[in-house]
Design a protein around this motif. Structure first.
Motif, mmCIF file in Angstrom:
data_model
loop_
_atom_site.group_PDB
_atom_site.id
_atom_site.type_symbol
_atom_site.label_atom_id
_atom_site.label_comp_id
_atom_site.label_asym_id
_atom_site.label_seq_id
_atom_site.Cartn_x
_atom_site.Cartn_y
_atom_site.Cartn_z
ATOM 1 N N ALA A 114 0.825 -1.203 0.000
ATOM 2 C CA ALA A 114 0.000 0.000 0.000
ATOM 3 C C ALA A 114 0.863 1.258 0.000
ATOM 4 O O ALA A 114 0.500 2.282 -0.592
ATOM 5 C CB ALA A 114 -0.933 -0.004 1.213
ATOM 6 N N THR A 115 2.015 1.181 0.655
ATOM 7 C CA THR A 115 2.921 2.323 0.693
ATOM 8 C C THR A 115 3.563 2.575 -0.662
ATOM 9 O O THR A 115 3.717 3.721 -1.102
ATOM 10 C CB THR A 115 4.025 2.069 1.743
ATOM 11 O OG1 THR A 115 3.416 1.831 3.015
ATOM 12 C CG2 THR A 115 4.954 3.259 1.841
ATOM 13 N N HIS A 158 10.881 6.834 11.444
ATOM 14 C CA HIS A 158 10.220 6.083 12.499
ATOM 15 C C HIS A 158 9.999 6.982 13.723
ATOM 16 O O HIS A 158 10.761 7.929 13.955
ATOM 17 C CB HIS A 158 11.050 4.867 12.907
ATOM 18 C CG HIS A 158 10.987 3.729 11.942
ATOM 19 N ND1 HIS A 158 11.690 3.725 10.761
ATOM 20 C CD2 HIS A 158 10.309 2.549 11.981
ATOM 21 C CE1 HIS A 158 11.445 2.599 10.113
ATOM 22 N NE2 HIS A 158 10.614 1.870 10.833
ATOM 23 N N GLY A 159 9.005 6.616 14.525
ATOM 24 C CA GLY A 159 8.777 7.341 15.769
ATOM 25 C C GLY A 159 8.602 8.827 15.536
ATOM 26 O O GLY A 159 7.816 9.257 14.682
ATOM 27 N N ARG A 160 9.354 9.625 16.290
ATOM 28 C CA ARG A 160 9.257 11.083 16.148
ATOM 29 C C ARG A 160 9.872 11.594 14.857
ATOM 30 O O ARG A 160 9.737 12.779 14.532
ATOM 31 C CB ARG A 160 9.922 11.760 17.344
ATOM 32 C CG ARG A 160 9.196 11.495 18.660
ATOM 33 C CD ARG A 160 9.792 12.284 19.796
ATOM 34 N NE ARG A 160 9.062 12.050 21.039
ATOM 35 C CZ ARG A 160 9.343 12.624 22.185
ATOM 36 N NH1 ARG A 160 10.353 13.491 22.250
ATOM 37 N NH2 ARG A 160 8.634 12.357 23.266
ATOM 38 N N ARG A 161 10.523 10.709 14.114
ATOM 39 C CA ARG A 161 11.097 11.103 12.828
ATOM 40 C C ARG A 161 10.111 10.899 11.684
ATOM 41 O O ARG A 161 10.409 11.258 10.539
ATOM 42 C CB ARG A 161 12.378 10.311 12.554
ATOM 43 C CG ARG A 161 13.425 10.448 13.637
ATOM 44 C CD ARG A 161 14.746 9.825 13.241
ATOM 45 N NE ARG A 161 15.390 10.568 12.155
ATOM 46 C CZ ARG A 161 16.609 10.323 11.704
ATOM 47 N NH1 ARG A 161 17.316 9.322 12.224
ATOM 48 N NH2 ARG A 161 17.133 11.028 10.731
ATOM 49 N N SER A 209 2.015 10.700 8.185
ATOM 50 C CA SER A 209 2.415 9.325 7.908
ATOM 51 C C SER A 209 1.430 8.366 8.560
ATOM 52 O O SER A 209 1.115 8.513 9.749
ATOM 53 C CB SER A 209 3.821 9.052 8.451
ATOM 54 O OG SER A 209 4.785 9.851 7.797
ATOM 55 N N PRO A 210 0.924 7.388 7.826
ATOM 56 C CA PRO A 210 -0.081 6.486 8.410
ATOM 57 C C PRO A 210 0.483 5.530 9.449
ATOM 58 O O PRO A 210 -0.279 4.972 10.241
ATOM 59 C CB PRO A 210 -0.621 5.730 7.193
ATOM 60 C CG PRO A 210 0.452 5.833 6.160
ATOM 61 C CD PRO A 210 1.127 7.133 6.392
ATOM 62 N N PHE A 211 1.805 5.314 9.444
ATOM 63 C CA PHE A 211 2.426 4.446 10.440
ATOM 64 C C PHE A 211 3.906 4.768 10.527
ATOM 65 O O PHE A 211 4.496 5.393 9.626
ATOM 66 C CB PHE A 211 2.219 2.954 10.102
ATOM 67 C CG PHE A 211 2.747 2.555 8.746
ATOM 68 C CD1 PHE A 211 4.072 2.182 8.566
ATOM 69 C CD2 PHE A 211 1.902 2.533 7.641
ATOM 70 C CE1 PHE A 211 4.556 1.807 7.321
ATOM 71 C CE2 PHE A 211 2.375 2.154 6.398
ATOM 72 C CZ PHE A 211 3.707 1.797 6.237
ATOM 73 N N SER A 212 4.508 4.351 11.626
ATOM 74 C CA SER A 212 5.939 4.560 11.833
ATOM 75 C C SER A 212 6.728 3.728 10.826
ATOM 76 O O SER A 212 6.539 2.520 10.730
ATOM 77 C CB SER A 212 6.316 4.141 13.260
ATOM 78 O OG SER A 212 7.697 4.277 13.480
ATOM 79 N N GLY A 213 7.593 4.396 10.059
ATOM 80 C CA GLY A 213 8.378 3.716 9.032
ATOM 81 C C GLY A 213 7.858 3.902 7.628
ATOM 82 O O GLY A 213 8.478 3.446 6.668
ATOM 83 N N TYR A 214 6.746 4.598 7.488
ATOM 84 C CA TYR A 214 6.114 4.782 6.174
ATOM 85 C C TYR A 214 7.090 5.356 5.139
ATOM 86 O O TYR A 214 7.123 4.918 3.989
ATOM 87 C CB TYR A 214 4.901 5.699 6.339
ATOM 88 C CG TYR A 214 4.249 6.145 5.051
ATOM 89 C CD1 TYR A 214 3.379 5.311 4.372
ATOM 90 C CD2 TYR A 214 4.496 7.420 4.525
ATOM 91 C CE1 TYR A 214 2.775 5.720 3.194
ATOM 92 C CE2 TYR A 214 3.904 7.836 3.358
ATOM 93 C CZ TYR A 214 3.042 6.984 2.682
ATOM 94 O OH TYR A 214 2.443 7.400 1.514
#
Length: 399
Positions: A62-63, A209-212, A217-222
């Motif tokens: 999806a990404t 990821h996380g605060r980055r 972004s729909p999820f951490s790492g998108y």
């Protein structure tokens, strides 16, 4: 300074303590070499992993879909993607880590603040959150402007568990894809136990990821996969660059012994760093992928989407493989001495199949190699490999 212990380990998250073992000269054991109990755990955990793999592959698909659709509809995007792949393939062909991953040219200006009370309760000690501006500049000049637009990702975050009596030997941990939460990683890897055994701890947050993660972004790492293969290559380059800035900070504060471990994507990143920076005294990739393009062949439905995208954009598979070598640890000789390399893999792992770890083991001159009868996230024999890690590290991390 405290001595690392080798006695019983009780992980904060209780798991079965079913022993694994080190690989033999011939590599990982055959199924018939396992006990009935180990076979049962391997088989059942492998089935469970297939569901998790499908879920993660669906998220990645999806990404990637919007980027692939745009490339297929706009010939200019297709040409730019091909040019980017050729750029990374050329860099990979040189097998020169200094050219592929330039070192930071200035030390980071780190700001610290106390972590939340839950973090200090987990560690039973002093915990600080670190942040600093990333000095990373995209390796590929063609994508630099786009990468500079990611404002939140340009700030590096880490958490530091420190003892009050000065710097200790430090164990750094790099999390897996979508798994950046400090509390989860601290508990999953029994980091409070390592802290009590005398280590300082650093939990490093990967790009996007996380605060980055960028807003929206729909999820951490998108962001790792949102910009296609070129974006993934640059995310890996930034992960290496920013961690080297963390090393600069640790050295500045007096740390002289640093061990690095990581799980999944973090294992991949830690293995890559071991071929780029010689300041890491020991490296322990845990359930790593080392050739993502090959691993994706079994990741339904992402594998079908990649094949469809390649046909629509006339992308050659050989070019993709050559470009992927740019960020593969198999492309670079390890700078960490052989006796300070330990690889951990799960025989039931279907996200990062044990064959991936075995390829790294062969590339790393058949160094220490430990297997456990579990899968990618259900490390059912974790106490066993934590004891293995402890014995391995204590030989050179403490006087």
């Amino acid at each position: 300074m405290a001595q690392a212990q080798t006695d019983a380990i009780d992980p904060p998250i209780p798991v079965l303590d079913v022993p694994g073992a080190d690989a033999t000269r011939g590599g990982l054991p055959r199924r018939e070499d396992l006990t009935w109990e180990q076979r049962l755990i391997v088989d059942s955990s492998a089935v469970a992993d297939l569901g998790l793999r499908t879920a993660i592959a669906s998220v990645i698909s999806a990404t990637m879909l919007p980027r692939m659709a745009m490339s297929a509809l706009r010939p200019s995007d297709t040409r730019a993607e091909h040019a980017a792949l050729e750029f990374y393939a050329d860099l990979a062909a040189g097998k020169d880590p200094a050219a592929s991953f330039p070192a930071p040219t200035r030390p980071p200006r780190v700001s610290t603040r106390p972590a939340n009370p839950i973090a200090e309760w987990t560690a039973r000690g002093r915990v600080e959150n670190l942040r600093f501006a990333s000095s990373f500049e995209a390796v590929n000049p063609a994508v630099r402007d786009r990468r500079l637009g990611y404002a939140r990702n340009s700030v590096v975050h880490a958490q530091h568990w420190r003892h009050d009596d000065g710097p200790h030997p430090t164990l750094c941990l790099i999390h897996g894809f979508m798994g950046s939460a400090y509390l989860f990683n601290g508990l999953f890897f029994s980091l409070p136990w390592f802290y009590r055994a005398g280590y300082d701890i650093v939990l490093y947050t990967l790009p996007f990821h996380g605060r980055r993660a960028e807003r929206g972004s729909p999820f951490s790492g998108y962001g790792y996969f949102a910009d296609g293969l070129a974006g993934f290559a640059e995310a890996m380059a930034q992960a290496v660059h920013d961690f080297r800035s963390v090393l600069d900070h640790l050295e500045y504060t007096g740390v002289d012994r640093i061990a690095l471990t990581g799980m999944s994507l973090g294992g991949y990143t830690s293995a890559l760093i071991a071929g780029v920076d010689d300041r890491v005294q020991a490296v322990i990739p845990n359930v790593p992928v080392v050739t993502p393009d090959a691993a994706f062949d079994d990741w339904f439905p992402a594998n079908l989407l990649v094949k469809l995208g390649n046909r629509m954009t006339h992308t050659d598979q050989d070019l993709m493989t050559a470009a992927s070598a740019y960020h593969s640890p198999l492309n670079y000789r390890p700078l960490v001495p052989k006796d300070r390399r330990l690889i951990i893999t799960g025989l039931g792992d279907r996200l990062a199949p044990p064959e991936q770890a075995e390829r790294l083991w062969q590339h790393w001159d058949r160094c220490a190699f430990h297997w456990f009868p579990g899968n990618h996230v259900l490390h059912v024999s974790q106490p066993d490999y934590l004891r293995r890690m402890t014995r391995f590290l204590s030989e050179f991390m403490f006087d």
